[in-house]
Design a protein around this motif. Structure first.
Motif, short mmCIF file in Angstrom:
data_model
loop_
_atom_site.label_atom_id
_atom_site.label_comp_id
_atom_site.label_asym_id
_atom_site.label_seq_id
_atom_site.Cartn_x
_atom_site.Cartn_y
_atom_site.Cartn_z
N ILE A 310 0.85 -1.20 0.00
CA ILE A 310 0.00 0.00 0.00
C ILE A 310 0.87 1.24 0.00
CG2 ILE A 310 -0.23 -0.02 2.55
CD1 ILE A 310 -3.11 1.04 2.09
N SER A 311 0.59 2.16 -0.91
CA SER A 311 1.40 3.38 -1.03
C SER A 311 1.03 4.35 0.09
CB SER A 311 1.17 4.04 -2.39
OG SER A 311 -0.15 4.55 -2.45
N GLN A 312 1.90 5.35 0.29
CA GLN A 312 1.67 6.34 1.34
C GLN A 312 0.38 7.12 1.05
OE1 GLN A 312 5.14 8.66 2.01
NE2 GLN A 312 4.38 9.60 3.88
N ALA A 324 -13.36 9.43 9.24
CA ALA A 324 -14.59 10.15 8.90
C ALA A 324 -15.81 9.22 8.98
CB ALA A 324 -14.47 10.73 7.49
N GLY A 325 -15.56 7.92 9.16
CA GLY A 325 -16.67 6.97 9.25
C GLY A 325 -17.28 6.64 7.91
N THR A 326 -16.57 6.92 6.80
CA THR A 326 -17.10 6.65 5.45
C THR A 326 -16.46 5.41 4.83
OG1 THR A 326 -15.45 8.16 4.50
CG2 THR A 326 -17.62 9.09 5.02
N PHE A 327 -15.73 4.65 5.63
CA PHE A 327 -15.10 3.41 5.19
C PHE A 327 -16.19 2.40 4.88
CE2 PHE A 327 -13.10 -0.70 6.46
CZ PHE A 327 -11.99 -0.67 5.64
N ASP A 328 -16.25 1.90 3.63
CA ASP A 328 -17.32 0.97 3.25
C ASP A 328 -16.77 -0.42 2.95
OD1 ASP A 328 -16.27 1.05 0.67
OD2 ASP A 328 -17.60 2.66 0.04
N LEU A 329 -17.66 -1.33 2.55
CA LEU A 329 -17.25 -2.71 2.33
C LEU A 329 -16.33 -2.87 1.13
CD1 LEU A 329 -20.57 -4.51 3.24
CD2 LEU A 329 -18.36 -4.97 4.29
N GLU A 330 -16.40 -1.96 0.14
CA GLU A 330 -15.47 -2.01 -0.98
C GLU A 330 -14.05 -1.71 -0.51
OE1 GLU A 330 -16.89 0.45 -4.17
OE2 GLU A 330 -17.96 -1.24 -5.07
N ASP A 331 -13.93 -0.70 0.38
CA ASP A 331 -12.62 -0.39 0.97
C ASP A 331 -12.11 -1.58 1.78
OD1 ASP A 331 -12.58 2.33 0.03
OD2 ASP A 331 -14.02 2.82 1.59
N PHE A 332 -13.03 -2.19 2.54
CA PHE A 332 -12.67 -3.33 3.38
C PHE A 332 -12.15 -4.49 2.54
CE2 PHE A 332 -14.05 -7.18 5.83
CZ PHE A 332 -13.16 -7.03 6.87
N LEU A 333 -12.84 -4.76 1.41
CA LEU A 333 -12.44 -5.84 0.51
C LEU A 333 -11.05 -5.56 -0.08
CD1 LEU A 333 -13.15 -8.45 -1.02
CD2 LEU A 333 -14.19 -7.03 -2.80
N ARG A 334 -10.82 -4.30 -0.46
CA ARG A 334 -9.52 -3.91 -1.02
C ARG A 334 -8.40 -4.14 -0.01
NH1 ARG A 334 -10.75 1.11 -2.13
NH2 ARG A 334 -12.10 0.47 -3.83
N GLN A 335 -8.66 -3.76 1.24
CA GLN A 335 -7.66 -3.96 2.30
C GLN A 335 -7.42 -5.44 2.56
OE1 GLN A 335 -5.78 -1.44 3.52
NE2 GLN A 335 -6.92 -0.42 1.90
N LEU A 336 -8.48 -6.22 2.54
CA LEU A 336 -8.37 -7.66 2.77
C LEU A 336 -7.48 -8.30 1.70
CD1 LEU A 336 -9.64 -9.82 4.71
CD2 LEU A 336 -11.28 -10.27 2.89
N GLN A 337 -7.67 -7.88 0.46
CA GLN A 337 -6.87 -8.44 -0.64
C GLN A 337 -5.40 -8.03 -0.53
OE1 GLN A 337 -9.35 -6.94 -3.80
NE2 GLN A 337 -10.53 -8.84 -3.95
N GLN A 338 -5.16 -6.83 -0.01
CA GLN A 338 -3.77 -6.40 0.18
C GLN A 338 -3.11 -7.15 1.33
OE1 GLN A 338 -4.46 -2.17 0.49
NE2 GLN A 338 -3.86 -1.79 -1.62
N VAL A 339 -3.87 -7.43 2.38
CA VAL A 339 -3.33 -8.21 3.50
C VAL A 339 -2.99 -9.62 3.03
CG1 VAL A 339 -3.92 -9.28 5.72
CG2 VAL A 339 -4.45 -6.88 5.33
N LYS A 340 -3.82 -10.19 2.16
CA LYS A 340 -3.55 -11.53 1.62
C LYS A 340 -2.21 -11.58 0.90
CE LYS A 340 -6.63 -13.96 -0.61
NZ LYS A 340 -7.71 -14.27 -1.56
#
Length: 488
Positions: A310-312, A324-340
């Protein structure tokens, strides 16, 4: 790999940590346990003997025995001595003053040389190099084809002359091609051989004479235990090794070879293999492995893995959305794939201080299949549902469960946990801005619930004032009423 050793050492240090002052007898008792733990982990006996002697000499000094925190100082000494045994500091690859740099990988059959050639090429290409892989193992069935396949899969050029050519001539021609076409480095895959196989060892010597490699790296299987030390000794005597690649450190062997091989042979470990994937090759840092062995985790390596994925700029955007509380499931999926992409979840958790031992104590089994289940649920949602999970009613949940091969209860559980995380992150964002009115503000010191916390002064709502005192008179009257009630 070092789980058993880590747990044993942790128990020893916890035992001496309960003592206010240490005596020489306490230190000797602890070191007996450390010696037993190292020998059971298959560390070479000469390494154990020298290690224990060095630790004892420093641990029974006046500054330790009279210290206010003697147990912590003993742990620090053990850590420093472990780092010394493992090589003190990272030794990077050497590069030829006149390109191309030639890196030759040698070792026993089955140690994983062909895979390591591809991994090393992939690692160096990420650093901006143009590697050329050379298939010089003509004896093992399909070794040349395996390297061709790995090269094709990961866009790495491979030079070979088939299985009928002389390996020494193949290597000479490959170096000429690399020089003409600007490849650097040249990474040579050689045939696996026993160190007692004289004709095969002579072939290696002829190869070294022909191309004068800058680096000769022994690929040592950490699962072979003490035999890895004997193998390394003989290869070093014949070829003058410049470094080691320790493979299969993600296995369940005791790990003693990793602690022995550097000290006994005197050759630095340059890389460690931590899995089967082509990106599962890490530069070796002695201090980081020492902290892992002592159960202190490896936060630096974890950060580096995260930075690679993940870039800066992406990280900053994600942080803003979280707070801001605007983190959605698309963001969550993207992060999950990066953790993988960072590696197996169990390996990542081992890098967090204390987490690996805690999971073992609780006997928690963590599988990467959990990734797949969550991914399947999110991918079964429409883009609108991912961006706005509040619209997911019962019929939508049933459809998502059918599409992902899960149950309605599992879909509901994921959505509930995600909403809780969203609320917590939004609350933290408001807390940081000084606008929070939620439960976290009360928990973290709003209304002066807590006295000043070190390192948090100036953070809104935390450590801004001492705790509110109770009026003495009311306090006394309240106590006397309680006593009267008791008497009745």
């Amino acid at each position: 790999m070092f789980e058993a050793l880590t747990d044993r050492l942790t128990q020893v240090f916890q035992r001496i940590g309960r003592k206010g002052r240490l005596t020489e007898e306490d230190v000797d008792e602890a070191l007996r346990e450390v010696r037993r733990a190292l020998l059971e982990a298959d560390v070479h006996y000469t390494v154990v003997r020298d290690f224990i002697a060095a630790v004892r000499e420093r641990a029974i000094g006046e500054e330790v025995l009279r210290s206010l925190t003697p147990a912590q100082q003993v742990i620090a000494i053990v850590h420093q001595e472990l780092v010394r045994v493992l090589g003190s500091e990272r030794v990077p690859l050497q590069w030829a003053s006149q390109p191309p740099t030639i890196i030759m990988l040698v070792g026993l059959q089955g140690s994983g040389k062909t895979t390591q050639v591809a991994k090393l090429g992939y690692h160096l290409r990420k650093e901006g190099r143009r590697p050329l892989l050379v298939a010089a193992d003509i004896y093992r069935p399909a070794a040349v084809e395996q390297l061709r396949t790995l090269g094709k899969q990961h866009d790495l050029p491979v030079y070979d002359e088939g299985t009928k050519a002389d390996p020494v001539e193949t290597v000479k021609h490959a170096v000429k091609v690399a020089r003409d076409q600007g490849y650097n480095p040249v990474i040579i895959d050689t045939a696996g051989r026993l160190q007692i196989d004289e004709p095969m060892m002579q072939e290696l010597e002829r190869m070294v004479e022909a191309v004068r490699p800058t680096e000769i790296l022994l690929v040592a299987d950490a699962m072979t235990g003490q035999e890895a030390v004997n193998v390394a000794k003989e290869f070093h005597r014949r070829l003058s090794l410049t470094g080691l690649i320790l493979t299969k450190l993600d296995g369940d062997a005791r790990g003693g070879a990793a602690l022995s091989i550097r000290a006994v042979v005197g050759v630095p470990i340059k890389f460690i293999g931590t899995g089967e994937r082509v990106d599962a090759l890490e530069p070796f840092y002695p201090d980081r492995l020492a902290t892992r062995i002592l159960g202190m985790g490896d936060v630096l390596s974890l950060i580096e893995k995260a930075q690679q994925q993940i870039s800066q700029e992406e990280g900053k955007k994600l942080q803003e959305k979280l707070l801001a509380g605007t983190f959605d499931l698309e963001d969550f999926l993207r992060q999950l794939q990066q953790v993988k992409k960072m590696g197996p979840l169990t390996q990542l958790l081992e890098m967090i201080p204390g987490m690996g031992q805690l999971l073992r104590q609780q006997q928690v089994q963590i599988s990467d299949d959990e990734y797949k289940r969550i991914e399947a649920i999110i991918l079964s949602m429409t883009p609108e549902e991912r961006r706005n999970p509040d619209i997911i009613n019962y019929s939508r949940r049933r459809r998502i469960a059918q599409g992902s091969g899960t149950t309605i209860a599992e879909v509901s559980q994921l959505l509930t946990q995600f909403k809780q995380m969203q609320r917590m992150m939004a609350e933290l964002g408001q807390l940081a801005a000084g606008r929070s009115r939620g439960p976290l503000r009360g928990l973290l010191g709003a209304g002066n619930a807590f006295p000043s916390l070190p390192g948090l002064d100036g953070f809104p709502g935390i450590g801004t004032a001492p705790a509110r005192p109770q009026p003495a008179a009311h306090h006394g009257r309240h106590q006397s009423k309680k006593k009267k009630k008791k008497r009745r």
